[in-house]
Design an enzyme around this catalytic site. Structure first.
Site, PDB file in Angstrom:
ATOM      1  N   HIS A 181       0.872  -1.165   0.000  1.00 56.78           N
ATOM      2  CA  HIS A 181       0.000   0.000   0.000  1.00 56.78           C
ATOM      3  C   HIS A 181       0.917   1.226   0.000  1.00 56.78           C
ATOM      4  CE1 HIS A 181      -2.782   2.953   1.808  1.00 56.78           C
ATOM      5  NE2 HIS A 181      -3.772   2.141   1.468  1.00 56.78           N
ATOM      6  N   ASP A 215       3.108  -4.460   7.976  1.00 59.60           N
ATOM      7  CA  ASP A 215       1.919  -3.644   7.816  1.00 59.60           C
ATOM      8  C   ASP A 215       0.730  -4.581   8.039  1.00 59.60           C
ATOM      9  OD1 ASP A 215      -0.300  -2.324   6.970  1.00 59.60           O
ATOM     10  OD2 ASP A 215       0.526  -1.664   5.048  1.00 59.60           O
ATOM     11  N   CYS A 264      -4.765   2.587  -3.649  1.00 60.08           N
ATOM     12  CA  CYS A 264      -3.519   3.107  -3.067  1.00 60.08           C
ATOM     13  C   CYS A 264      -2.360   2.158  -3.319  1.00 60.08           C
ATOM     14  CB  CYS A 264      -3.652   3.367  -1.569  1.00 60.08           C
ATOM     15  SG  CYS A 264      -4.821   4.656  -1.200  1.00 60.08           S
ATOM     16  N   GLN A 314      -4.458  -4.866   7.054  1.00 58.32           N
ATOM     17  CA  GLN A 314      -5.481  -5.799   6.573  1.00 58.32           C
ATOM     18  C   GLN A 314      -5.502  -7.112   7.348  1.00 58.32           C
ATOM     19  OE1 GLN A 314      -7.843  -4.976   4.618  1.00 58.32           O
ATOM     20  NE2 GLN A 314      -7.004  -3.072   3.834  1.00 58.32           N
ATOM     21  N   LYS A 364     -10.418  -0.158  10.558  1.00 61.44           N
ATOM     22  CA  LYS A 364     -10.634  -1.313   9.694  1.00 61.44           C
ATOM     23  C   LYS A 364     -11.033  -2.545  10.508  1.00 61.44           C
ATOM     24  CE  LYS A 364      -7.119   0.203   6.377  1.00 61.44           C
ATOM     25  NZ  LYS A 364      -7.830   0.620   5.172  1.00 61.44           N
TER      26      LYS A 364
HETATM   27  C1  PLP Z   1      -2.378  -2.761   3.522  1.00 62.20           C
HETATM   28  C2  PLP Z   1      -2.699  -1.398   4.042  1.00 62.20           C
HETATM   29  N1  PLP Z   1      -1.744  -0.690   4.656  1.00 62.20           N
HETATM   30  C3  PLP Z   1      -1.985   0.526   5.158  1.00 62.20           C
HETATM   31  C4  PLP Z   1      -3.203   1.131   5.055  1.00 62.20           C
HETATM   32  C5  PLP Z   1      -3.370   2.513   5.588  1.00 62.20           C
HETATM   33  O1  PLP Z   1      -4.279   2.583   6.619  1.00 62.20           O
HETATM   34  P1  PLP Z   1      -4.736   3.981   7.195  1.00 62.20           P
HETATM   35  O2  PLP Z   1      -5.210   4.794   6.034  1.00 62.20           O
HETATM   36  O3  PLP Z   1      -5.822   3.650   8.147  1.00 62.20           O
HETATM   37  O4  PLP Z   1      -3.551   4.612   7.870  1.00 62.20           O
HETATM   38  C6  PLP Z   1      -4.234   0.439   4.419  1.00 62.20           C
HETATM   39  C7  PLP Z   1      -5.571   1.040   4.296  1.00 62.20           C
HETATM   40  O5  PLP Z   1      -6.068   1.445   3.291  1.00 62.20           O
HETATM   41  C8  PLP Z   1      -3.969  -0.853   3.900  1.00 62.20           C
HETATM   42  O6  PLP Z   1      -4.922  -1.542   3.268  1.00 62.20           O
END
Ligand code: PLP
Lengths: 427, 141
Positions: free
Chosen positions: A144, A221, A385, A224, A247
């Site tokens: 991401h 990370d 993203c 998910q 999430k």
């Molecule tokens: C794999 C992954 N990493 C990071 C994020 C970023 O999360 P946040 O926007 O809540 O900081 C997301 C969310 O879209 C994600 O799916």
């Protein structure tokens, strides 16, 4: 598995987790909505964008209200009973989070705005201090943007090299290439535990061992993974873990950085301000102990309390049940969608969660998402993203349906029926 | 907001049977424009004669129904117009999409009126204006 066996298995799973009952806990998806597009689902929204954010159960909404109605005060400074109570609840929330991911100590839990801020915190507070020109960081091609851009920024500032574990066509990582990416300048591995595009659950434990055998720390990370599968930081032995509350049934604006104590201790502060200091003179200051060193300013107290409520809610259902149910639901969805001519899936890893990226004929994902919306179904369309993934696949975007435990087999049928209609409409 | 307001018959017709899709083989001005958020992409080929009249426009692109239908309609609008007239209609269309001008302004421009509905879908405005921005660039080169 035959269809009949599959149905039997599903019944057994439903016995363990009843999505119809759980849905009642979520006001937004259990209330009746106006508009004929919701007719096919008895007036309810079919919400399939859970990888973006999940809906919130009453338990969480009430915890927020209760905090503001009964316990609101600033933390760590008030010397009156109310302030004590707010502090106590905030710190209890930290313990709840620590237990949830099986951290050794509550002080290894830093509250952040979300996964993004947690990763930026490590890039800033750990990376700036410990990395030098020529050092290397290993990422994957399926990150991401939030686990890519912070490292790009750091690489530019410090003249670092980023290396990437490639992914294969089926959405899994190409491990034959991993070993060759490590060298004597490798200082960190930062990778997603579960892909928000492919749904792939990466076999991170093996990679962590491999990195540790070279004394290289690993950041996961977990944005998910943590909401959907049991994550045990001691079992995985990751050095950092980042995730977001919103999430996993929690409020927006709260997230977590887990870091092993030895790493957090050896890091500089992230931001300056109140709470993160120990003693301050006009020219200098000393830092508070972890985790407060990283929590400058008044934190998101209500958010932390809301996140703890979300965790208690999830624990009550049972994370293993959630995982099993979602896997059955995902398998069913893929089997049913696969019956549509012209369907193409992006990501068909055997180890996966309920994130399903697809395209149908050459209907553009934006048209698809808008059409599904007209049928009362919320999905995501775009690059999610993760533009480098789209570039590598040479597609502009995908449509993504992502599931949570409150989604039902019936909702999958509605999705498939709507996809059939979309085919007619656009072709 | 209703789906039908956005995906009107005329739009689907332009999407499924785009006018002026393809390439111009003779000498022409060629521009490319991209919307990285959607991954939409368009390549425009434009022939302007010595009197400053837009003689021919063709496009190849990938994108949603809205962006491709809008591209098709745009070519119909500008072909045969002088550069100044073409610029005027482009400006007007973009202003409508931005909400700076009443959508009814599109009523005078044939099929374009079908794109009025886009204004109510802010995320789709970028799709609808892709080809128009590309055309503006082509006229400015
Ligand atoms: C794999 C992954 N990493 C990071 C994020 C970023 O999360 P946040 O926007 O809540 O900081 C997301 C969310 O879209 C994600 O799916």
């Amino acid at each position: 598995m035959s269809e009949a066996q599959f149905q039997i298995k599903n019944k057994n799973i439903l016995r363990n987790l009843d999505p119809y009952k759980l849905r009642q806990d979520f006001p937004l998806i259990s209330k009746k909505l106006e508009g004929k597009k919701y007719n096919s689902n008895n007036g309810h929204l079919v919400y399939l964008d859970n990888a973006a954010t999940t809906q919130k159960p009453n338990a969480v909404i009430r915890a927020l209200m209760n905090y503001y109605e009964n316990d609101n005060a600033n933390v760590h400074r008030a010397l009156y009973e109310l302030g004590d109570r707010a502090t106590q609840k905030y710190e209890e929330s930290r313990k709840t989070v620590a237990q949830f991911i099986n951290a050794k100590h509550a002080r290894e839990i830093v509250f952040t705005r979300g996964a993004t801020e947690a990763i930026n915190l490590v890039a800033s507070a750990w990376g700036r201090k410990h990395l030098q020109a020529g050092d290397e960081i290993i990422l994957t091609e399926m990150e991401h943007h939030s686990n890519l851009i912070p490292w790009q920024l750091l690489a530019k500032e410090k003249k670092l090299t980023l290396r990437f574990i490639p992914f294969l066509n089926n959405g899994t990582l190409n491990f034959s290439r991993v070993k060759s990416l490590f060298n004597e300048r490798t200082r960190l591995v930062a990778m997603t535990h579960m892909s928000n595009v492919f749904g792939t659950i990466n076999p991170v434990r093996g990679l962590i061992r491999m990195a540790h055998s070279r004394c290289i720390p690993v950041l996961l990370d977990g944005a998910q993974s943590v909401p959907h599968i049991p994550v045990d930081v001691q079992y995985l032995d990751c050095d950092f873990l980042a995730f977001s509350g919103h999430k996993m049934c929690g409020p927006t604006g709260i997230g977590v950085l887990y870091g092993k104590q030895e790493y957090l201790d050896a890091m500089d502060p992230y931001q300056g301000g109140g709470d993160m200091i120990s003693s301050v003179w006009l020219e200098k200051a000393t830092w508070n102990e972890i985790p407060y060193k990283f929590e400058a300013g008044t934190p998101n107290i209500a958010g932390a309390i809301g996140l703890a409520a979300a965790i208690r809610y999830i624990n009550e259902i049972g994370m293993e049940k959630i995982t099993r149910y979602e896997q059955a639901l995902t398998t069913y969805a893929i089997l049913e969608m696969n019956k549509l001519p012209g369907i193409r899936f992006y990501g068909i890893a055997p180890e996966r969660g309920g994130v399903i990226s697809f395209s149908l004929d050459n209907i553009h994902p934006h048209d698809m998402a808008q059409f599904l919306d007209s049928q009362g179904i919320a999905v995501r369309a775009g690059h999610h993203c993760a533009q480098p993934i789209m570039r590598k696949l040479e597609i502009p975007a995908t449509t993504r349906a992502s599931l949570y435990f409150y989604n039902t087999f019936e909702e999958i049928d509605l999705l498939v029926a709507a996809l059939k209609k979309a085919k007619e409409f656009f072709n | 907001m209703e789906f039908e307001d956005l995906y009107q018959e005329i739009i689907l017709d332009h999407y499924k049977h785009p006018r002026n899709a393809g390439e111009i083989k003779r000498e022409c001005t060629s521009v490319e424009h991209e919307n990285p958020v959607c991954g939409d992409h368009i390549k425009l080929m434009v022939v302007i004669d010595d009197d400053g009249i837009v003689q021919d426009v063709k496009f190849i692109g990938t994108g949603c129904a809205i962006s491709m239908a809008s591209a098709s309609m745009m070519t119909e609008q500008v072909i045969g117009k002088s550069k100044t007239e073409a610029m005027k209609i482009i400006r007007e269309f973009v202003e409508v999409m931005r909400g700076d001008e009443s959508p009814d302004a599109l009523d005078e421009h044939g099929d374009l009126t079908a794109l009025k509905g886009v204004v109510k879908f802010p995320v789709r405005v970028k799709c609808a204006t892709l080809a128009w921005h590309a055309m503006k660039n082509a006229l400015n080169t």
